[in-house]
Scaffold this active site. Sequence first.
Site, mmCIF file in Angstrom:
data_model
loop_
_atom_site.group_PDB
_atom_site.id
_atom_site.type_symbol
_atom_site.label_atom_id
_atom_site.label_comp_id
_atom_site.label_asym_id
_atom_site.label_seq_id
_atom_site.Cartn_x
_atom_site.Cartn_y
_atom_site.Cartn_z
ATOM 1 N N SER A 149 -9.302 0.411 -13.720
ATOM 2 C CA SER A 149 -9.630 0.086 -12.327
ATOM 3 C C SER A 149 -11.032 0.548 -11.989
ATOM 4 O O SER A 149 -11.549 1.488 -12.606
ATOM 5 C CB SER A 149 -8.653 0.789 -11.386
ATOM 6 O OG SER A 149 -9.074 0.671 -10.049
ATOM 7 N N LYS A 152 -6.160 6.047 -13.757
ATOM 8 C CA LYS A 152 -6.990 4.888 -14.133
ATOM 9 C C LYS A 152 -8.194 5.328 -14.970
ATOM 10 O O LYS A 152 -8.612 4.625 -15.895
ATOM 11 C CB LYS A 152 -7.415 4.135 -12.868
ATOM 12 C CG LYS A 152 -6.239 3.480 -12.157
ATOM 13 C CD LYS A 152 -5.758 2.259 -12.896
ATOM 14 C CE LYS A 152 -4.311 2.210 -13.204
ATOM 15 N NZ LYS A 152 -3.896 0.983 -13.896
ATOM 16 N N TYR A 189 -3.489 8.618 -8.204
ATOM 17 C CA TYR A 189 -3.642 7.327 -8.880
ATOM 18 C C TYR A 189 -4.962 7.227 -9.652
ATOM 19 O O TYR A 189 -4.974 6.823 -10.819
ATOM 20 C CB TYR A 189 -3.566 6.222 -7.820
ATOM 21 C CG TYR A 189 -3.879 4.823 -8.289
ATOM 22 C CD1 TYR A 189 -2.932 4.071 -8.988
ATOM 23 C CD2 TYR A 189 -5.120 4.235 -8.025
ATOM 24 C CE1 TYR A 189 -3.216 2.773 -9.396
ATOM 25 C CE2 TYR A 189 -5.406 2.942 -8.437
ATOM 26 C CZ TYR A 189 -4.458 2.216 -9.118
ATOM 27 O OH TYR A 189 -4.742 0.932 -9.528
HETATM 28 N N1 LIG Z 1 -4.530 -4.986 -7.220
HETATM 29 C C1 LIG Z 1 -5.620 -4.229 -7.366
HETATM 30 O O1 LIG Z 1 -6.488 -4.164 -6.485
HETATM 31 C C2 LIG Z 1 -5.832 -3.473 -8.619
HETATM 32 C C3 LIG Z 1 -4.854 -3.269 -9.565
HETATM 33 N N2 LIG Z 1 -5.139 -2.544 -10.688
HETATM 34 C C4 LIG Z 1 -4.106 -2.326 -11.703
HETATM 35 O O2 LIG Z 1 -3.570 -3.555 -12.123
HETATM 36 C C5 LIG Z 1 -2.255 -3.354 -12.616
HETATM 37 C C6 LIG Z 1 -1.344 -4.402 -12.023
HETATM 38 O O3 LIG Z 1 -1.278 -4.218 -10.624
HETATM 39 P P1 LIG Z 1 -1.100 -5.418 -9.594
HETATM 40 O O4 LIG Z 1 -0.877 -6.684 -10.292
HETATM 41 O O5 LIG Z 1 -2.188 -5.315 -8.623
HETATM 42 O O6 LIG Z 1 0.222 -4.931 -8.844
HETATM 43 P P2 LIG Z 1 1.659 -5.621 -8.657
HETATM 44 O O7 LIG Z 1 2.437 -4.656 -7.826
HETATM 45 O O8 LIG Z 1 1.506 -7.013 -8.175
HETATM 46 O O9 LIG Z 1 2.243 -5.665 -10.118
HETATM 47 C C7 LIG Z 1 2.637 -4.507 -10.805
HETATM 48 C C8 LIG Z 1 3.564 -4.906 -11.925
HETATM 49 O O10 LIG Z 1 3.953 -3.738 -12.638
HETATM 50 C C9 LIG Z 1 5.368 -3.727 -12.741
HETATM 51 N N3 LIG Z 1 5.868 -2.351 -12.817
HETATM 52 C C10 LIG Z 1 5.820 -1.380 -11.874
HETATM 53 N N4 LIG Z 1 6.416 -0.276 -12.320
HETATM 54 C C11 LIG Z 1 6.851 -0.550 -13.572
HETATM 55 C C12 LIG Z 1 7.554 0.194 -14.547
HETATM 56 N N5 LIG Z 1 7.925 1.442 -14.323
HETATM 57 N N6 LIG Z 1 7.836 -0.413 -15.729
HETATM 58 C C13 LIG Z 1 7.482 -1.685 -15.972
HETATM 59 N N7 LIG Z 1 6.821 -2.441 -15.074
HETATM 60 C C14 LIG Z 1 6.513 -1.871 -13.892
HETATM 61 C C15 LIG Z 1 5.850 -4.433 -11.487
HETATM 62 O O11 LIG Z 1 7.189 -4.895 -11.634
HETATM 63 C C16 LIG Z 1 4.846 -5.564 -11.401
HETATM 64 O O12 LIG Z 1 5.194 -6.630 -12.223
HETATM 65 C C17 LIG Z 1 -1.878 -1.911 -12.265
HETATM 66 O O13 LIG Z 1 -2.026 -1.111 -13.412
HETATM 67 C C18 LIG Z 1 -2.919 -1.522 -11.221
HETATM 68 O O14 LIG Z 1 -3.181 -0.153 -11.235
HETATM 69 C C19 LIG Z 1 -6.360 -2.051 -10.950
HETATM 70 C C20 LIG Z 1 -7.355 -2.227 -10.042
HETATM 71 C C21 LIG Z 1 -7.185 -2.935 -8.817
HETATM 72 C C1 LIG Z 2 -4.022 -0.431 -5.053
HETATM 73 C C2 LIG Z 2 -5.421 -0.452 -4.562
HETATM 74 O O1 LIG Z 2 -5.611 -1.369 -3.550
HETATM 75 C C3 LIG Z 2 -6.357 -0.857 -5.618
HETATM 76 O O2 LIG Z 2 -6.018 -0.243 -6.833
HETATM 77 C C4 LIG Z 2 -7.123 -0.016 -7.478
HETATM 78 O O3 LIG Z 2 -7.134 0.417 -8.584
HETATM 79 C C5 LIG Z 2 -8.322 -0.389 -6.693
HETATM 80 O O4 LIG Z 2 -9.275 0.592 -6.758
HETATM 81 C C6 LIG Z 2 -7.796 -0.550 -5.339
HETATM 82 O O5 LIG Z 2 -7.920 0.654 -4.636
#
Ligand SMILES: NC(=O)C1=CN([C@@H]2O[C@H](COP(=O)(O)OP(=O)(O)OC[C@H]3O[C@@H](n4cnc5c(N)ncnc54)[C@H](O)[C@@H]3O)[C@@H](O)[C@H]2O)C=CC1
Ligand SMILES: C[C@H](O)[C@@H]1OC(=O)[C@H](O)[C@@H]1O
Length: 253
Positions: A143, A160, A156
């Site tokens: 991230s 990352k 968090y």
């Molecule tokens: N949305 C954002 O702004 C950002 C997201 N990220 C990272 O991207 C990755 C995906 O996040 P998003 O798609 O945004 O969120 P999201 O909430 O849409 O998806 C998260 C996914 O991880 C799964 N998950 C959660 N806990 C779990 C567990 N214990 N075991 C297996 N699966 C699990 C959920 O079921 C879901 O499919 C995360 O690692 C997050 O930290 C990084 C930077 C920015």
């Molecule tokens: C969950 C936050 O909106 C998201 O997660 C990240 O890793 C980004 O920095 C944003 O803060």
Amino acid sequence: MLLENKVVLVTGASRGIGRATAVEAARQGADVAVNTFRDEAAAAEVVAEIEALGRRAVVFDADVALPESATGFVQAATQAFGRVDVFVSNAGVCPFHAFLDMPVETLRRTMEINLHGAYFMVQAAANQMVKQGEGGAIVAISSISALVGGEMQTHYTPTKAGVHSLMQSCAVALGRHGIRCNSVLPGTIATDINKDDLADPKKREYMEGRIPLGRLGRPEDIASVVAFLASDMAGYMSGAALLVDGGAFANFQ
Ligand SMILES: NC(=O)C1=CN([C@@H]2O[C@H](COP(=O)(O)OP(=O)(O)OC[C@H]3O[C@@H](n4cnc5c(N)ncnc54)[C@H](O)[C@@H]3O)[C@@H](O)[C@H]2O)C=CC1
Ligand SMILES: C[C@H](O)[C@@H]1OC(=O)[C@H](O)[C@@H]1O
């Protein structure tokens, strides 16, 4: 196609960035093993999307925080498709909370899913790749939070930074096996993880205003970069981090 006839595994692939990545991998010609956790209906949707693209999908429901989930996922994918070429460590949570009264359980669970989970999963995938003896590609979703702080993200942001650091060390540990390890650092991508936080119009406007490209990211903005890093087009990249944030990090003053 970037990933023709490859086998790609993605954790947390029922929603958001993981789901877009699984579908993009199929669009690029791969069969996809999809890890989900207690999200059956969404898992069925992602399988349908992959199959509609003419590729095969297998679902493995498991909590990434548990070491046995990692060996189980890799075994299930290998049973279904015979091998593992690409591993994408994506599953993550971010339960926003203040620092001074952070519940121990929230800290622990965030660390266990985001960092320990990534570790176990990457280790299991790497063991399979080493056994196959033909190299491979590992991409972890870190991230922009690996580079900057967040008032409500003290539990968090270290996970990352840790995920990127894990990719750097794995790049060193696995290079001799022809396994490349890289991380992607998304900026703010509109997904379920930040739906509540960005429901406040003022916060959303503020975040959008910080992004030179003028909009929040979409899961597909990240999925295409993951596909590139997983592909032979990135064949000399390892230990690298690609920031995909619409220019947000550069926009300091
Ligand atoms: N949305 C954002 O702004 C950002 C997201 N990220 C990272 O991207 C990755 C995906 O996040 P998003 O798609 O945004 O969120 P999201 O909430 O849409 O998806 C998260 C996914 O991880 C799964 N998950 C959660 N806990 C779990 C567990 N214990 N075991 C297996 N699966 C699990 C959920 O079921 C879901 O499919 C995360 O690692 C997050 O930290 C990084 C930077 C920015
Ligand atoms: C969950 C936050 O909106 C998201 O997660 C990240 O890793 C980004 O920095 C944003 O803060």
